[in-house]
Enzyme design. Structure first.
Site, PDB file in Angstrom:
ATOM      1  N   SER A   1     -16.055  -1.193  -0.534  1.00  0.00           N
ATOM      2  CA  SER A   1     -17.527  -0.825  -0.441  1.00  0.00           C
ATOM      3  C   SER A   1     -18.543  -1.790  -0.335  1.00  0.00           C
ATOM      4  O   SER A   1     -17.964  -3.187  -0.713  1.00  0.00           O
ATOM      5  CB  SER A   1     -17.912  -0.025  -1.517  1.00  0.00           C
ATOM      6  OG  SER A   1     -16.924   0.930  -1.842  1.00  0.00           O
TER       7      SER A   1
ATOM      8  N   ASP B   1     -11.882  -5.838   0.688  1.00  0.00           N
ATOM      9  CA  ASP B   1     -13.070  -5.561  -0.059  1.00  0.00           C
ATOM     10  C   ASP B   1     -14.019  -6.655  -0.256  1.00  0.00           C
ATOM     11  O   ASP B   1     -13.561  -7.882  -0.030  1.00  0.00           O
ATOM     12  CB  ASP B   1     -12.862  -4.964  -1.510  1.00  0.00           C
ATOM     13  CG  ASP B   1     -13.701  -4.070  -1.927  1.00  0.00           C
ATOM     14  OD1 ASP B   1     -14.951  -3.921  -1.491  1.00  0.00           O
ATOM     15  OD2 ASP B   1     -13.344  -3.250  -3.018  1.00  0.00           O
ATOM     16  N   GLY B   2     -15.291  -6.330  -0.434  1.00  0.00           N
ATOM     17  CA  GLY B   2     -16.195  -7.400  -0.833  1.00  0.00           C
ATOM     18  C   GLY B   2     -16.123  -7.758  -2.262  1.00  0.00           C
ATOM     19  O   GLY B   2     -15.256  -7.284  -3.346  1.00  0.00           O
ATOM     20  N   ALA B   3     -17.025  -8.883  -2.758  1.00  0.00           N
ATOM     21  CA  ALA B   3     -16.992  -9.295  -4.182  1.00  0.00           C
ATOM     22  C   ALA B   3     -18.536  -9.610  -4.264  1.00  0.00           C
ATOM     23  O   ALA B   3     -19.210 -10.198  -3.346  1.00  0.00           O
ATOM     24  CB  ALA B   3     -16.161 -10.302  -4.399  1.00  0.00           C
TER      25      ALA B   3
ATOM     26  N   GLY C   1     -22.512  -2.654  -6.306  1.00  0.00           N
ATOM     27  CA  GLY C   1     -22.709  -1.413  -5.707  1.00  0.00           C
ATOM     28  C   GLY C   1     -22.223  -0.096  -6.661  1.00  0.00           C
ATOM     29  O   GLY C   1     -22.247   0.971  -6.157  1.00  0.00           O
TER      30      GLY C   1
ATOM     31  N   GLU D   1     -12.621   0.915  -6.640  1.00  0.00           N
ATOM     32  CA  GLU D   1     -12.051  -0.223  -5.920  1.00  0.00           C
ATOM     33  C   GLU D   1     -11.055  -0.795  -6.536  1.00  0.00           C
ATOM     34  O   GLU D   1     -10.150  -1.168  -5.975  1.00  0.00           O
ATOM     35  CB  GLU D   1     -13.220  -1.013  -5.935  1.00  0.00           C
ATOM     36  CG  GLU D   1     -14.408  -0.805  -4.924  1.00  0.00           C
ATOM     37  CD  GLU D   1     -15.702  -1.712  -5.215  1.00  0.00           C
ATOM     38  OE1 GLU D   1     -16.390  -2.012  -3.929  1.00  0.00           O
ATOM     39  OE2 GLU D   1     -15.890  -2.300  -6.053  1.00  0.00           O
TER      40      GLU D   1
ATOM     41  N   LYS E   1     -21.238 -16.240  -2.426  1.00  0.00           N
ATOM     42  CA  LYS E   1     -20.420 -15.628  -3.484  1.00  0.00           C
ATOM     43  C   LYS E   1     -19.281 -16.552  -4.091  1.00  0.00           C
ATOM     44  O   LYS E   1     -18.568 -16.352  -5.201  1.00  0.00           O
ATOM     45  CB  LYS E   1     -19.362 -14.353  -2.894  1.00  0.00           C
ATOM     46  CG  LYS E   1     -20.337 -13.416  -2.153  1.00  0.00           C
ATOM     47  CD  LYS E   1     -21.470 -12.566  -3.077  1.00  0.00           C
ATOM     48  CE  LYS E   1     -22.350 -11.882  -2.453  1.00  0.00           C
ATOM     49  NZ  LYS E   1     -21.376 -10.558  -1.844  1.00  0.00           N
TER      50      LYS E   1
HETATM   51  O1  LIG Z   1     -18.284  -4.307  -5.496  1.00  0.00           O
HETATM   52  C1  LIG Z   1     -18.760  -3.940  -4.655  1.00  0.00           C
HETATM   53  C2  LIG Z   1     -19.567  -2.722  -4.812  1.00  0.00           C
HETATM   54  O2  LIG Z   1     -19.301  -2.031  -6.091  1.00  0.00           O
HETATM   55  C3  LIG Z   1     -19.302  -4.782  -3.467  1.00  0.00           C
HETATM   56  O3  LIG Z   1     -17.842  -4.910  -2.843  1.00  0.00           O
HETATM   57  C4  LIG Z   1     -19.793  -6.073  -3.844  1.00  0.00           C
HETATM   58  O4  LIG Z   1     -20.895  -5.647  -4.463  1.00  0.00           O
HETATM   59  C5  LIG Z   1     -19.944  -6.971  -2.665  1.00  0.00           C
HETATM   60  O5  LIG Z   1     -21.203  -6.401  -1.888  1.00  0.00           O
HETATM   61  P1  LIG Z   1     -21.587  -7.067  -0.522  1.00  0.00           P
HETATM   62  O6  LIG Z   1     -20.366  -7.064   0.523  1.00  0.00           O
HETATM   63  O7  LIG Z   1     -22.640  -6.035   0.077  1.00  0.00           O
HETATM   64  O8  LIG Z   1     -22.109  -8.373  -0.911  1.00  0.00           O
END
Ligand SMILES: O=C(CO)[C@H](O)[C@H](O)COP(=O)(O)O
Length: 270
Positions: A64, A120-122, A136, A142, A160
Site C-alpha cells: 500500500s 511494498d513501500g516503507a 497509511g 501488510e 526513506k
Molecule cells: O506502510 C505503508 C502504509 O501503511 C506504506 O507502504 C508506507 O507508508 C510507504 O508509503 P509511500 O510509498 O506512500 O511512501
C-alpha cells in the site's frame, strides 16, 4: 522551503510586492521540481523491483501507499506486453482497488496462502533492513501478506533510506490496536518503553483514524531503543495490540530511487 522563503523575505522588509511574487514563484517551481524528482525516484525503484522479482505464474503480494502505485503500473504493463500470468493479493482496500483498476487478477490469502513475492513501500528503512511501516495505517495486513511471501521486497525513494530508524521518520512506530484498548495500550507503552504514544486522529473526519480492519492506530515516538526485535516483541505482548509497524528480519531486498534517476539496492546479509 516556502517557510524558509517567508523567513528570508520577512528579514528583508525592503522587498517590493513584485520581489515577493517572483521569489514565491521561484520557490514554488523549485518545490514542484523537487516533488517531480521524488515521484520519478519512486517510479524508478518500483519498476526495477518488478522487473527483477516478478516471473510468469507468480503469486504477488501488493503493498500500500504511493510508491506501490508505480509497481502495479509496471506489473500491469508486463502482463499486457509479455502475457505474464500472475495473481495478486492486496494488503489494503487501496491495494485491492489498484489491482482491479489495472486489470490484474485478484486473489486472497484463503485461495493463495503462499506467495512467491510481496512488494511494498516503507516509511523508513535502516541499514539492517529493519522497517517502519504503517504511515497509511495498513501495517497489519501488510505484515501478514509479507510473512506469507517467500521473498519480501521494499520499494522507496531516497528520503526513506537511513542508517538507523528515526533519522528521517519522526512520526514514530504505528501500532494498530483494538479500539477499546487504545488508552490502556498507550499508557502501558509509555510506562514500559518511555517515549510518547498518541492516538492517530483523522484529517477529514471527526475522531480517530479507523483502519481497514476496524482498528485504531497509536503512533509511538520512542526515546531510546537498543534492539528493535525485542521492542517489537514487547509491544506485541501488550493486550489489545493487533500489530506493529516494525518489520524486523523480514525484508530480502530494498530498492531506493535516487534523486539523480539511479536506483540503489540493499540486500539481506547472509
Ligand atoms: O506502510 C505503508 C502504509 O501503511 C506504506 O507502504 C508506507 O507508508 C510507504 O508509503 P509511500 O510509498 O506512500 O511512501
Amino acid at each position: 522551503m516556502l517557510r524558509q522563503a517567508c523567513k528570508i523575505l520577512n528579514a528583508k522588509q525592503q522587498f517590493s510586492f513584485s520581489h515577493y511574487k517572483q521569489t514565491f514563484e521561484l520557490y514554488s517551481r523549485l518545490f514542484s521540481i523537487n516533488m517531480n524528482q521524488v515521484e520519478e525516484s519512486k517510479k524508478a525503484a518500483a519498476y526495477k523491483a518488478v522487473d527483477n522479482h516478478v516471473c510468469d505464474n507468480y503469486s504477488i503480494g501488493i503493498g500500500s501507499g504511493s510508491t506501490i502505485v508505480y509497481a502495479v503500473e509496471r506489473l500491469a504493463e508486463r502482463v499486457r506486453k509479455e502475457g505474464l500470468k500472475v495473481v495478486c493479493v492486496p494488503t489494503s482496500f487501496q491495494a485491492r482497488q489498484l489491482i482491479i483498476t489495472n486489470g490484474l487478477t485478484l486473489s486472497d490469502l484463503e485461495r493463495t496462502p503462499e506467495l512467491d513475492v510481496a512488494i511494498d513501500g516503507a516509511d523508513e528503512v535502516d541499514e539492517n533492513l529493519t522497517l517502519i511501516k504503517g504511515g497509511g495505517g495498513c501495517q497489519t495486513q501488510e505484515k501478514i501478506v509479507a510473512s506469507a511471501a517467500k521473498c519480501f521486497i521494499v520499494v522507496a525513494d531516497y528520503r526513506k533510506d537511513s542508517r538507523s530508524l528515526g533519522e528521517q521518520w519522526a512520526r514514530g512506530v504505528p501500532i494498530e490496536v483494538l479500539p477499546l484498548a487504545y488508552a490502556s495500550v498507550a499508557r502501558k507503552l509509555q510506562k514500559m518503553l518511555g517515549g510518547k504514544a498518541e492516538l492517530r486522529m483523522a484529517k477529514n473526519k471527526a475522531g480517530p483514524v479507523v483502519t481497514d480492519n476496524g482498528g485504531f492506530v497509536i503512533d509511538w515516538v520512542w526515546e531510546k531503543v537498543g534492539d528493535w526485535q525485542q521492542t517489537n516483541t514487547q509491544i506485541k505482548m501488550i493486550p489489545g495490540v493487533v500489530e506493529t509497524g516494525l518489520f524486523v528480519g523480514m525484508t530480502y531486498k530494498a530498492y531506493f530511487g535516487n534523486a539523480d534517476g539511479t536506483v540503489s539496492e540493499r540486500q539481506k546479509r547472509d
